[in-house]
Design a protein around this motif. Structure first.
Motif: not given
Length: 289
Positions: A230-235
């Motif tokens: 999720w963190r990478e998806s938002i980034t």
């Protein structure tokens, strides 16, 4: 859409959603399609009351774990009936994959993803322990055999985690122990029509955008045992110019995470009538920019 959702869920599940009991609704095979229903009903309210259009206004769609199915339904990639059926199958398969009490999940707070992965690897000791959710903001969830996850709690505390705690879940989601459920979903998804979404999907397991129906099918299967990135998806979305993130459905957790992951980003939760005015203002600002 409310009528479509009700029809897709079936009379029994619709009755559980409206009338309970809570214990039945909390079973994952009921909770997963119920959460999808809330998301799609909220989307319809946003469309009718604020003029929102996924095709016109959303650069991407994304969903956290089961929310990925809601995102695909919102983008027209899955029809509502298939989405409800798939989520019920998914919930049943995940619950049956591991006997109750054998697996566990734990939240590690205050460690970055790489540190949490190192903790999981050290804790495994021949069992399964892996990073299940990289939620961002120093929040990583690990999943696997109960004894290994309990070891991870102690190791994480020794490595400087602010908090490390077991989560009240019924199964160890998003780890290799879910392989039987992945096989069930492969069979279920093989018999479903998946269309190109109106807006690209940022898939959990690759944290980048995809639109090809065959790849969507493959990534949904991989998601059962893979890490929710999720963190990478938002980034990824922020790096492609997204500054406003609409969290459509139950809760406001993801909106809070957005603000911690992407500097300057705004998270707008739309889960009830009181949220529509703020969403309408945000949409007007987007459309006039």
């Amino acid at each position: 859409m409310f009528e479509e959702v009700d029809a897709a869920l079936g009379e029994k599940l619709t009755d559980i959603i409206w009338n309970g009991p809570a214990e039945a609704l909390q079973l994952t095979e009921n909770a997963q399609p119920a959460l999808m229903a809330v998301s799609l009903a909220s989307l319809r309210a946003l469309e009718t009351e604020a003029g929102f259009s996924v095709r016109r206004d959303a650069a991407f769609v994304a969903g956290h774990s089961l929310g990925e199915y809601s995102a695909l339904a919102a983008a027209g990639s899955l029809n509502i009936s298939d989405t409800a059926r798939l989520l019920r199958i998914r919930g049943l398969a995940m619950q049956k994959a591991v006997p109750v009490g054998v697996g566990a999940m734990a939240a590690l707070l205050g460690l970055d993803f790489e540190a949490a992965v190192a903790v999981a690897n050290e804790a495994a000791q021949g069992q399964v322990c892996q990073a299940a959710n990289d939620n961002g903001g120093g929040q990583v969830v690990v999943s696997g055999d109960k004894a290994a996850v309990e070891r991870a709690l102690e190791i994480a505390k020794s490595k400087g985690a602010k908090r490390a705690m077991l989560l009240p879940v019924s199964a160890p989601f998003h780890c290799r122990l879910m392989q039987p459920a992945a096989e069930v979903m492969a069979s279920a998804l093989a018999n479903v029509t998946i269309r190109q979404p109106a807006s690209p999907l940022v898939a959990n397991v690759v944290a980048s955008s995809i639109s090809d129906p065959d790849e969507i099918r493959r990534r949904l299967i991989e998601q059962v045992t893979g890490t929710v990135r999720w963190r990478e998806s938002i980034t990824y979305m922020a790096s492609h110019g997204v500054t406003r993130f609409f969290e459509i459905g139950s809760g406001k957790v993801l909106s809070g995470l957005v603000k911690r992951i992407a500097e300057g980003a705004v998270g707008i939760a739309v889960g009830g009538p009181n949220d529509l005015a703020a969403a309408r203002d945000a949409l007007a600002a987007m459309q006039s920019a």
